[in-house]
Enzyme design. Structure first.
Site, PDB file in Angstrom:
ATOM      1  NE  ARG A 103      26.520 -30.623  25.031  1.00  0.00           N
ATOM      2  CZ  ARG A 103      26.591 -31.936  25.391  1.00  0.00           C
ATOM      3  NH1 ARG A 103      26.411 -32.154  26.520  1.00  0.00           N
ATOM      4  NH2 ARG A 103      27.071 -32.646  24.559  1.00  0.00           N
ATOM      5  CB  THR A 107      33.539 -25.675  29.305  1.00  0.00           C
ATOM      6  OG1 THR A 107      32.527 -25.029  28.642  1.00  0.00           O
ATOM      7  CG2 THR A 107      34.681 -24.829  29.288  1.00  0.00           C
ATOM      8  CG  ASP A 199      24.635 -33.389  17.323  1.00  0.00           C
ATOM      9  OD1 ASP A 199      23.192 -32.752  17.444  1.00  0.00           O
ATOM     10  OD2 ASP A 199      25.627 -32.799  18.028  1.00  0.00           O
ATOM     11  CG  ASP A 202      25.086 -32.684  13.918  1.00  0.00           C
ATOM     12  OD1 ASP A 202      24.779 -31.427  13.980  1.00  0.00           O
ATOM     13  OD2 ASP A 202      25.953 -33.078  14.611  1.00  0.00           O
TER      14      ASP A 202
HETATM   15  C1  PRP Z   1      22.287 -30.349  22.590  1.00  0.00           C
HETATM   16  C2  PRP Z   1      20.617 -30.407  22.925  1.00  0.00           C
HETATM   17  C3  PRP Z   1      20.701 -29.827  24.342  1.00  0.00           C
HETATM   18  C4  PRP Z   1      22.052 -29.797  24.677  1.00  0.00           C
HETATM   19  C5  PRP Z   1      22.045 -30.879  25.995  1.00  0.00           C
HETATM   20  O1  PRP Z   1      22.212 -29.060  21.966  1.00  0.00           O
HETATM   21  O2  PRP Z   1      19.742 -30.048  21.993  1.00  0.00           O
HETATM   22  O3  PRP Z   1      20.265 -28.356  23.957  1.00  0.00           O
HETATM   23  O4  PRP Z   1      22.933 -30.486  23.741  1.00  0.00           O
HETATM   24  O5  PRP Z   1      22.840 -30.866  26.594  1.00  0.00           O
HETATM   25  P1  PRP Z   1      23.276 -30.450  28.120  1.00  0.00           P
HETATM   26  O6  PRP Z   1      22.268 -31.040  28.877  1.00  0.00           O
HETATM   27  O7  PRP Z   1      24.613 -30.964  28.422  1.00  0.00           O
HETATM   28  O8  PRP Z   1      23.619 -28.882  28.219  1.00  0.00           O
HETATM   29  P2  PRP Z   1      23.590 -28.404  21.287  1.00  0.00           P
HETATM   30  O9  PRP Z   1      24.571 -27.987  22.187  1.00  0.00           O
HETATM   31  O10 PRP Z   1      24.368 -29.827  20.878  1.00  0.00           O
HETATM   32  O11 PRP Z   1      23.018 -27.542  20.074  1.00  0.00           O
HETATM   33  P3  PRP Z   1      22.499 -27.961  18.798  1.00  0.00           P
HETATM   34  O12 PRP Z   1      20.929 -28.200  19.090  1.00  0.00           O
HETATM   35  O13 PRP Z   1      22.489 -26.601  18.298  1.00  0.00           O
HETATM   36  O14 PRP Z   1      23.036 -29.017  18.118  1.00  0.00           O
HETATM   37  N1  URA Z   2      22.957 -33.362  22.685  1.00  0.00           N
HETATM   38  C1  URA Z   2      22.688 -34.214  22.017  1.00  0.00           C
HETATM   39  O1  URA Z   2      22.173 -33.988  20.900  1.00  0.00           O
HETATM   40  N2  URA Z   2      22.873 -35.576  22.197  1.00  0.00           N
HETATM   41  C2  URA Z   2      23.461 -35.847  23.386  1.00  0.00           C
HETATM   42  O2  URA Z   2      23.714 -37.125  23.616  1.00  0.00           O
HETATM   43  C3  URA Z   2      24.008 -34.946  24.263  1.00  0.00           C
HETATM   44  C4  URA Z   2      23.741 -33.494  23.959  1.00  0.00           C
END
Ligand code: PRP
Ligand code: URA
Length: 208
Positions: A103, A107, A199, A202
């Site tokens: 993400r 935005t 997260d 993480d």
């Molecule tokens: C997180 C999660 C989803 C997304 C959800 O990933 O694993 O893919 O956010 O958010 P949304 O519904 O608002 O799109 P992130 O973008 O943090 O990436 P990562 O798993 O690589 O940390």
């Molecule tokens: N992605 C995450 O990992 N946690 C949240 O709460 C939202 C997006």
């Protein structure tokens, strides 16, 4: 026709509580997430097509049901990886694909960086997996990618869904059922689900 299924089994809810707990270590987080996905697999794979097959038991022939459709699990990177082990534990014959999305922090829109999918998606029962459905942008984009590669029967499995994400999926992809262990009411200004679990990527990989 949109369908939201909340898995209310006590074991699912107990493991979700452990994931939400900020004291849970990455090691424990990984284990619980894997157990959760095994348990939730029964529901998400509940409409897989079967066909009748004759099997010879040591005593006589039996009319049995066997799977009639290939299964494909597609993990949204990174956090979706945490759900794969448990799913493959109960459906080891499944093929696995990956969609890399992150993400944009300003935005909150998803940015694609990797796609690797098995062939034959058009005939497969495809389960897209990502523990978090927040704004719904990532899941909606991933489903769009799967459809553009030919997938016709797609379900989405997550662990926590925000109401906003459920709405977004219902609008963008009303044909895709959503399975979750919990629905949370709100998102904060940074797009995190509240109370959520933080997260997911993480906490899974210890990158905090
Ligand atoms: C997180 C999660 C989803 C997304 C959800 O990933 O694993 O893919 O956010 O958010 P949304 O519904 O608002 O799109 P992130 O973008 O943090 O990436 P990562 O798993 O690589 O940390
Ligand atoms: N992605 C995450 O990992 N946690 C949240 O709460 C939202 C997006």
């Amino acid at each position: 026709m949109h369908k939201l299924t909340i898995c209310r089994h006590p074991l699912v809810q107990d493991k979700l509580a452990c994931l939400r707990d900020k004291k849970t270590s990455p090691q424990e987080f990984r284990r619980r997430m894997s157990e959760l996905s095994s348990l939730m697999a029964y529901q998400v794979l509940g409409t897989l097509k079967t066909q009748i097959a004759k099997v010879s038991t040591p005593l006589q022939a039996a009319s049995c049901q066997v799977l009639a459709q290939p299964v494909v699990f597609v993990a949204v990177l990174r956090a979706g990886i945490g759900l794969l082990e448990g799913l493959l534990h109960v459906a080891p014959e499944a093929k696995v694909g990956y969609i890399g999305l992150y993400r944009n922090e300003e935005t909150l829109n998803p940015v694609r960086y990797y796609i690797r999918l098995p062939k034959g998606l058009n005939k497969s029962y495809v389960v897209l997996v990502d523990p978090m459905l927040a704004t719904g942008g990532s899941a909606a984009e991933a489903v769009q990618i799967l459809k553009s590669y030919g997938a016709k029967q797609i379900s989405f499995l997550c662990l926590i869904a925000a109401r906003a994400g459920v709405r977004r999926m219902a609008q963008a992809h009303p044909d895709v059922p959503v399975f979750t262990a919990g629905v949370d009411a709100t998102l904060n200004r940074k797009g995190y689900i509240v109370p959520g679990l933080g997260d997911a990527g993480d906490r899974l990989f210890g990158t905090f």
